[in-house]
Design a protein around this motif. Structure first.
Motif, mmCIF file in Angstrom:
data_model
loop_
_atom_site.group_PDB
_atom_site.id
_atom_site.type_symbol
_atom_site.label_atom_id
_atom_site.label_comp_id
_atom_site.label_asym_id
_atom_site.label_seq_id
_atom_site.Cartn_x
_atom_site.Cartn_y
_atom_site.Cartn_z
ATOM 1 N N ARG A 16 0.832 -1.212 0.000
ATOM 2 C CA ARG A 16 0.000 0.000 0.000
ATOM 3 C C ARG A 16 0.860 1.252 0.000
ATOM 4 N NH1 ARG A 16 -2.521 -2.336 4.314
ATOM 5 N NH2 ARG A 16 -1.987 -0.556 5.646
ATOM 6 N N LYS A 20 0.982 4.303 -3.007
ATOM 7 C CA LYS A 20 0.781 5.736 -2.790
ATOM 8 C C LYS A 20 1.837 6.566 -3.511
ATOM 9 C CE LYS A 20 -1.287 4.891 1.751
ATOM 10 N NZ LYS A 20 -1.093 4.984 3.228
ATOM 11 N N LEU A 45 -6.664 4.004 -0.977
ATOM 12 C CA LEU A 45 -5.976 4.677 -2.080
ATOM 13 C C LEU A 45 -6.907 5.635 -2.803
ATOM 14 C CD1 LEU A 45 -3.919 1.676 -3.507
ATOM 15 C CD2 LEU A 45 -3.008 3.671 -2.308
ATOM 16 N N LEU A 48 -7.229 8.873 -1.236
ATOM 17 C CA LEU A 48 -6.036 9.707 -1.398
ATOM 18 C C LEU A 48 -5.865 10.191 -2.836
ATOM 19 C CD1 LEU A 48 -3.546 7.553 0.722
ATOM 20 C CD2 LEU A 48 -4.573 9.743 1.386
ATOM 21 N N VAL A 50 -5.701 8.162 -5.489
ATOM 22 C CA VAL A 50 -4.919 7.194 -6.260
ATOM 23 C C VAL A 50 -5.844 6.050 -6.667
ATOM 24 C CG1 VAL A 50 -2.937 5.627 -6.274
ATOM 25 C CG2 VAL A 50 -2.826 7.762 -4.971
ATOM 26 N N GLU A 236 6.914 2.981 4.742
ATOM 27 C CA GLU A 236 7.146 4.081 3.812
ATOM 28 C C GLU A 236 8.620 4.171 3.394
ATOM 29 O OE1 GLU A 236 3.480 4.597 6.016
ATOM 30 O OE2 GLU A 236 5.544 4.285 6.699
#
Length: 279
Positions: A16, A20, A45, A48, A50, A236
């Motif tokens: 995920r 992003k 997503l 956001l 996306v 991340e």
């Protein structure tokens, strides 16, 4: 949009997080074998900005992997694949771990090789566990069987981790399977280059995801607390590296593994060296 990016294990934390980033300028296809998590990831997503196409896919099933790439190809040219799908020792027995991590990697990479166009790249996810397993315990001589005789490969891997006590076999299978991912990435680089394709692997350390935390009580927690960077890695942080490896900025990068473990392997090796020096 700069082509299609396929993310296997896309409903997991690293998948995920990667979506992003690559979703800023790529059409995203998110694949996972858990439909419930996949729906949640797609909704997140979308919130956001996306948009992503969901594909329910078990990477151990070559037909399902083929259908995944057919879906992706209908959306445009495949620019990249980030293959994060895999399981940890706590998620199944040794055979299941090997089948998912090793043969699943073969299925995804070979499907990518068959369909991707020049300039495309695949990023495989290995693990620092592959660096921690003594080389003499990694049955690398049998690894090529995965490309020619899957049952014989499974038998050879089973013999390799049969030397461990029953309770430790899933862990040993995990380390060997991730060693296989590193081997495959390196061994196939020249072949992939004949098609103008790049292939790279990344070996994360202990990462703060649902799967990563399953291993907190199995040794990973102690390593996080006691080595160079005393914390869990972030999904991340891994995603940024995956996305870089899959980008044009890394156009000279292929056939290699990048260890992103917060210095755990470096610390362990230096401590072994220092202890041997004192002995």
């Amino acid at each position: 949009m700069s082509g299609v990016s396929v993310i296997t294990g896309g409903a997991g934390g690293m998948g995920r997080a990667t979506a992003k980033i690559v979703g800023r300028d790529h059409t995203v296809v998110l694949a996972d074998n858990r439909a419930d998590r996949l729906d949640t990831a797609i909704a997140e997503l979308s919130g956001l900005g996306v948009p992503a196409t969901a594909v329910h896919c078990d990477v151990t099933d070559p037909a399902a992997v083929g259908a995944l790439f057919e879906t992706a190809a209908r959306l445009g040219g495949i620019a990249s694949v980030i293959h994060t799908a895999g399981v940890s020792p706590s998620m199944g027995d040794a055979d299941y771990v090997m089948r998912t991590n090793a043969l699943g990697t073969v299925n995804v990479n070979e499907a990518f090789f068959a369909i991707a166009g020049e300039g495309s790249v695949i990023v495989n996810v290995a693990s620092m566990a592959a660096y921690l397993m003594p080389e003499e315990l990694i049955p690398a001589a049998q690894f090529p069987l995965a490309l020619t005789d899957a049952p014989a490969f499974a038998d050879a891997m089973r013999a390799a981790y049969a030397i461990a006590p029953e309770e430790a076999r899933s862990g040993m299978s995990y380390a060997v399977s991730k060693g296989f991912v590193k081997w495959y990435t390196s061994s196939q680089a020249e072949r992939f280059n004949t098609r103008g394709l790049r292939i790279v692997s990344v070996s994360p350390g202990s990462v703060d995801t649902e799967m990563g935390k399953l291993e907190a009580d199995a040794g990973a927690g102690a390593m996080v607390a006691d080595f160079a960077v005393p914390r869990w890695g972030k999904a991340e942080e891994m995603a940024e590296l995956f996305a870089f490896c899959a980008s044009d900025r890394a156009g000279y990068l292929t056939g290699t593994d990048i260890l992103n473990d917060g210095g755990v392997v470096a610390s362990m090796r230096e401590r072994v060296r220092a202890a041997a020096e004192k002995a």
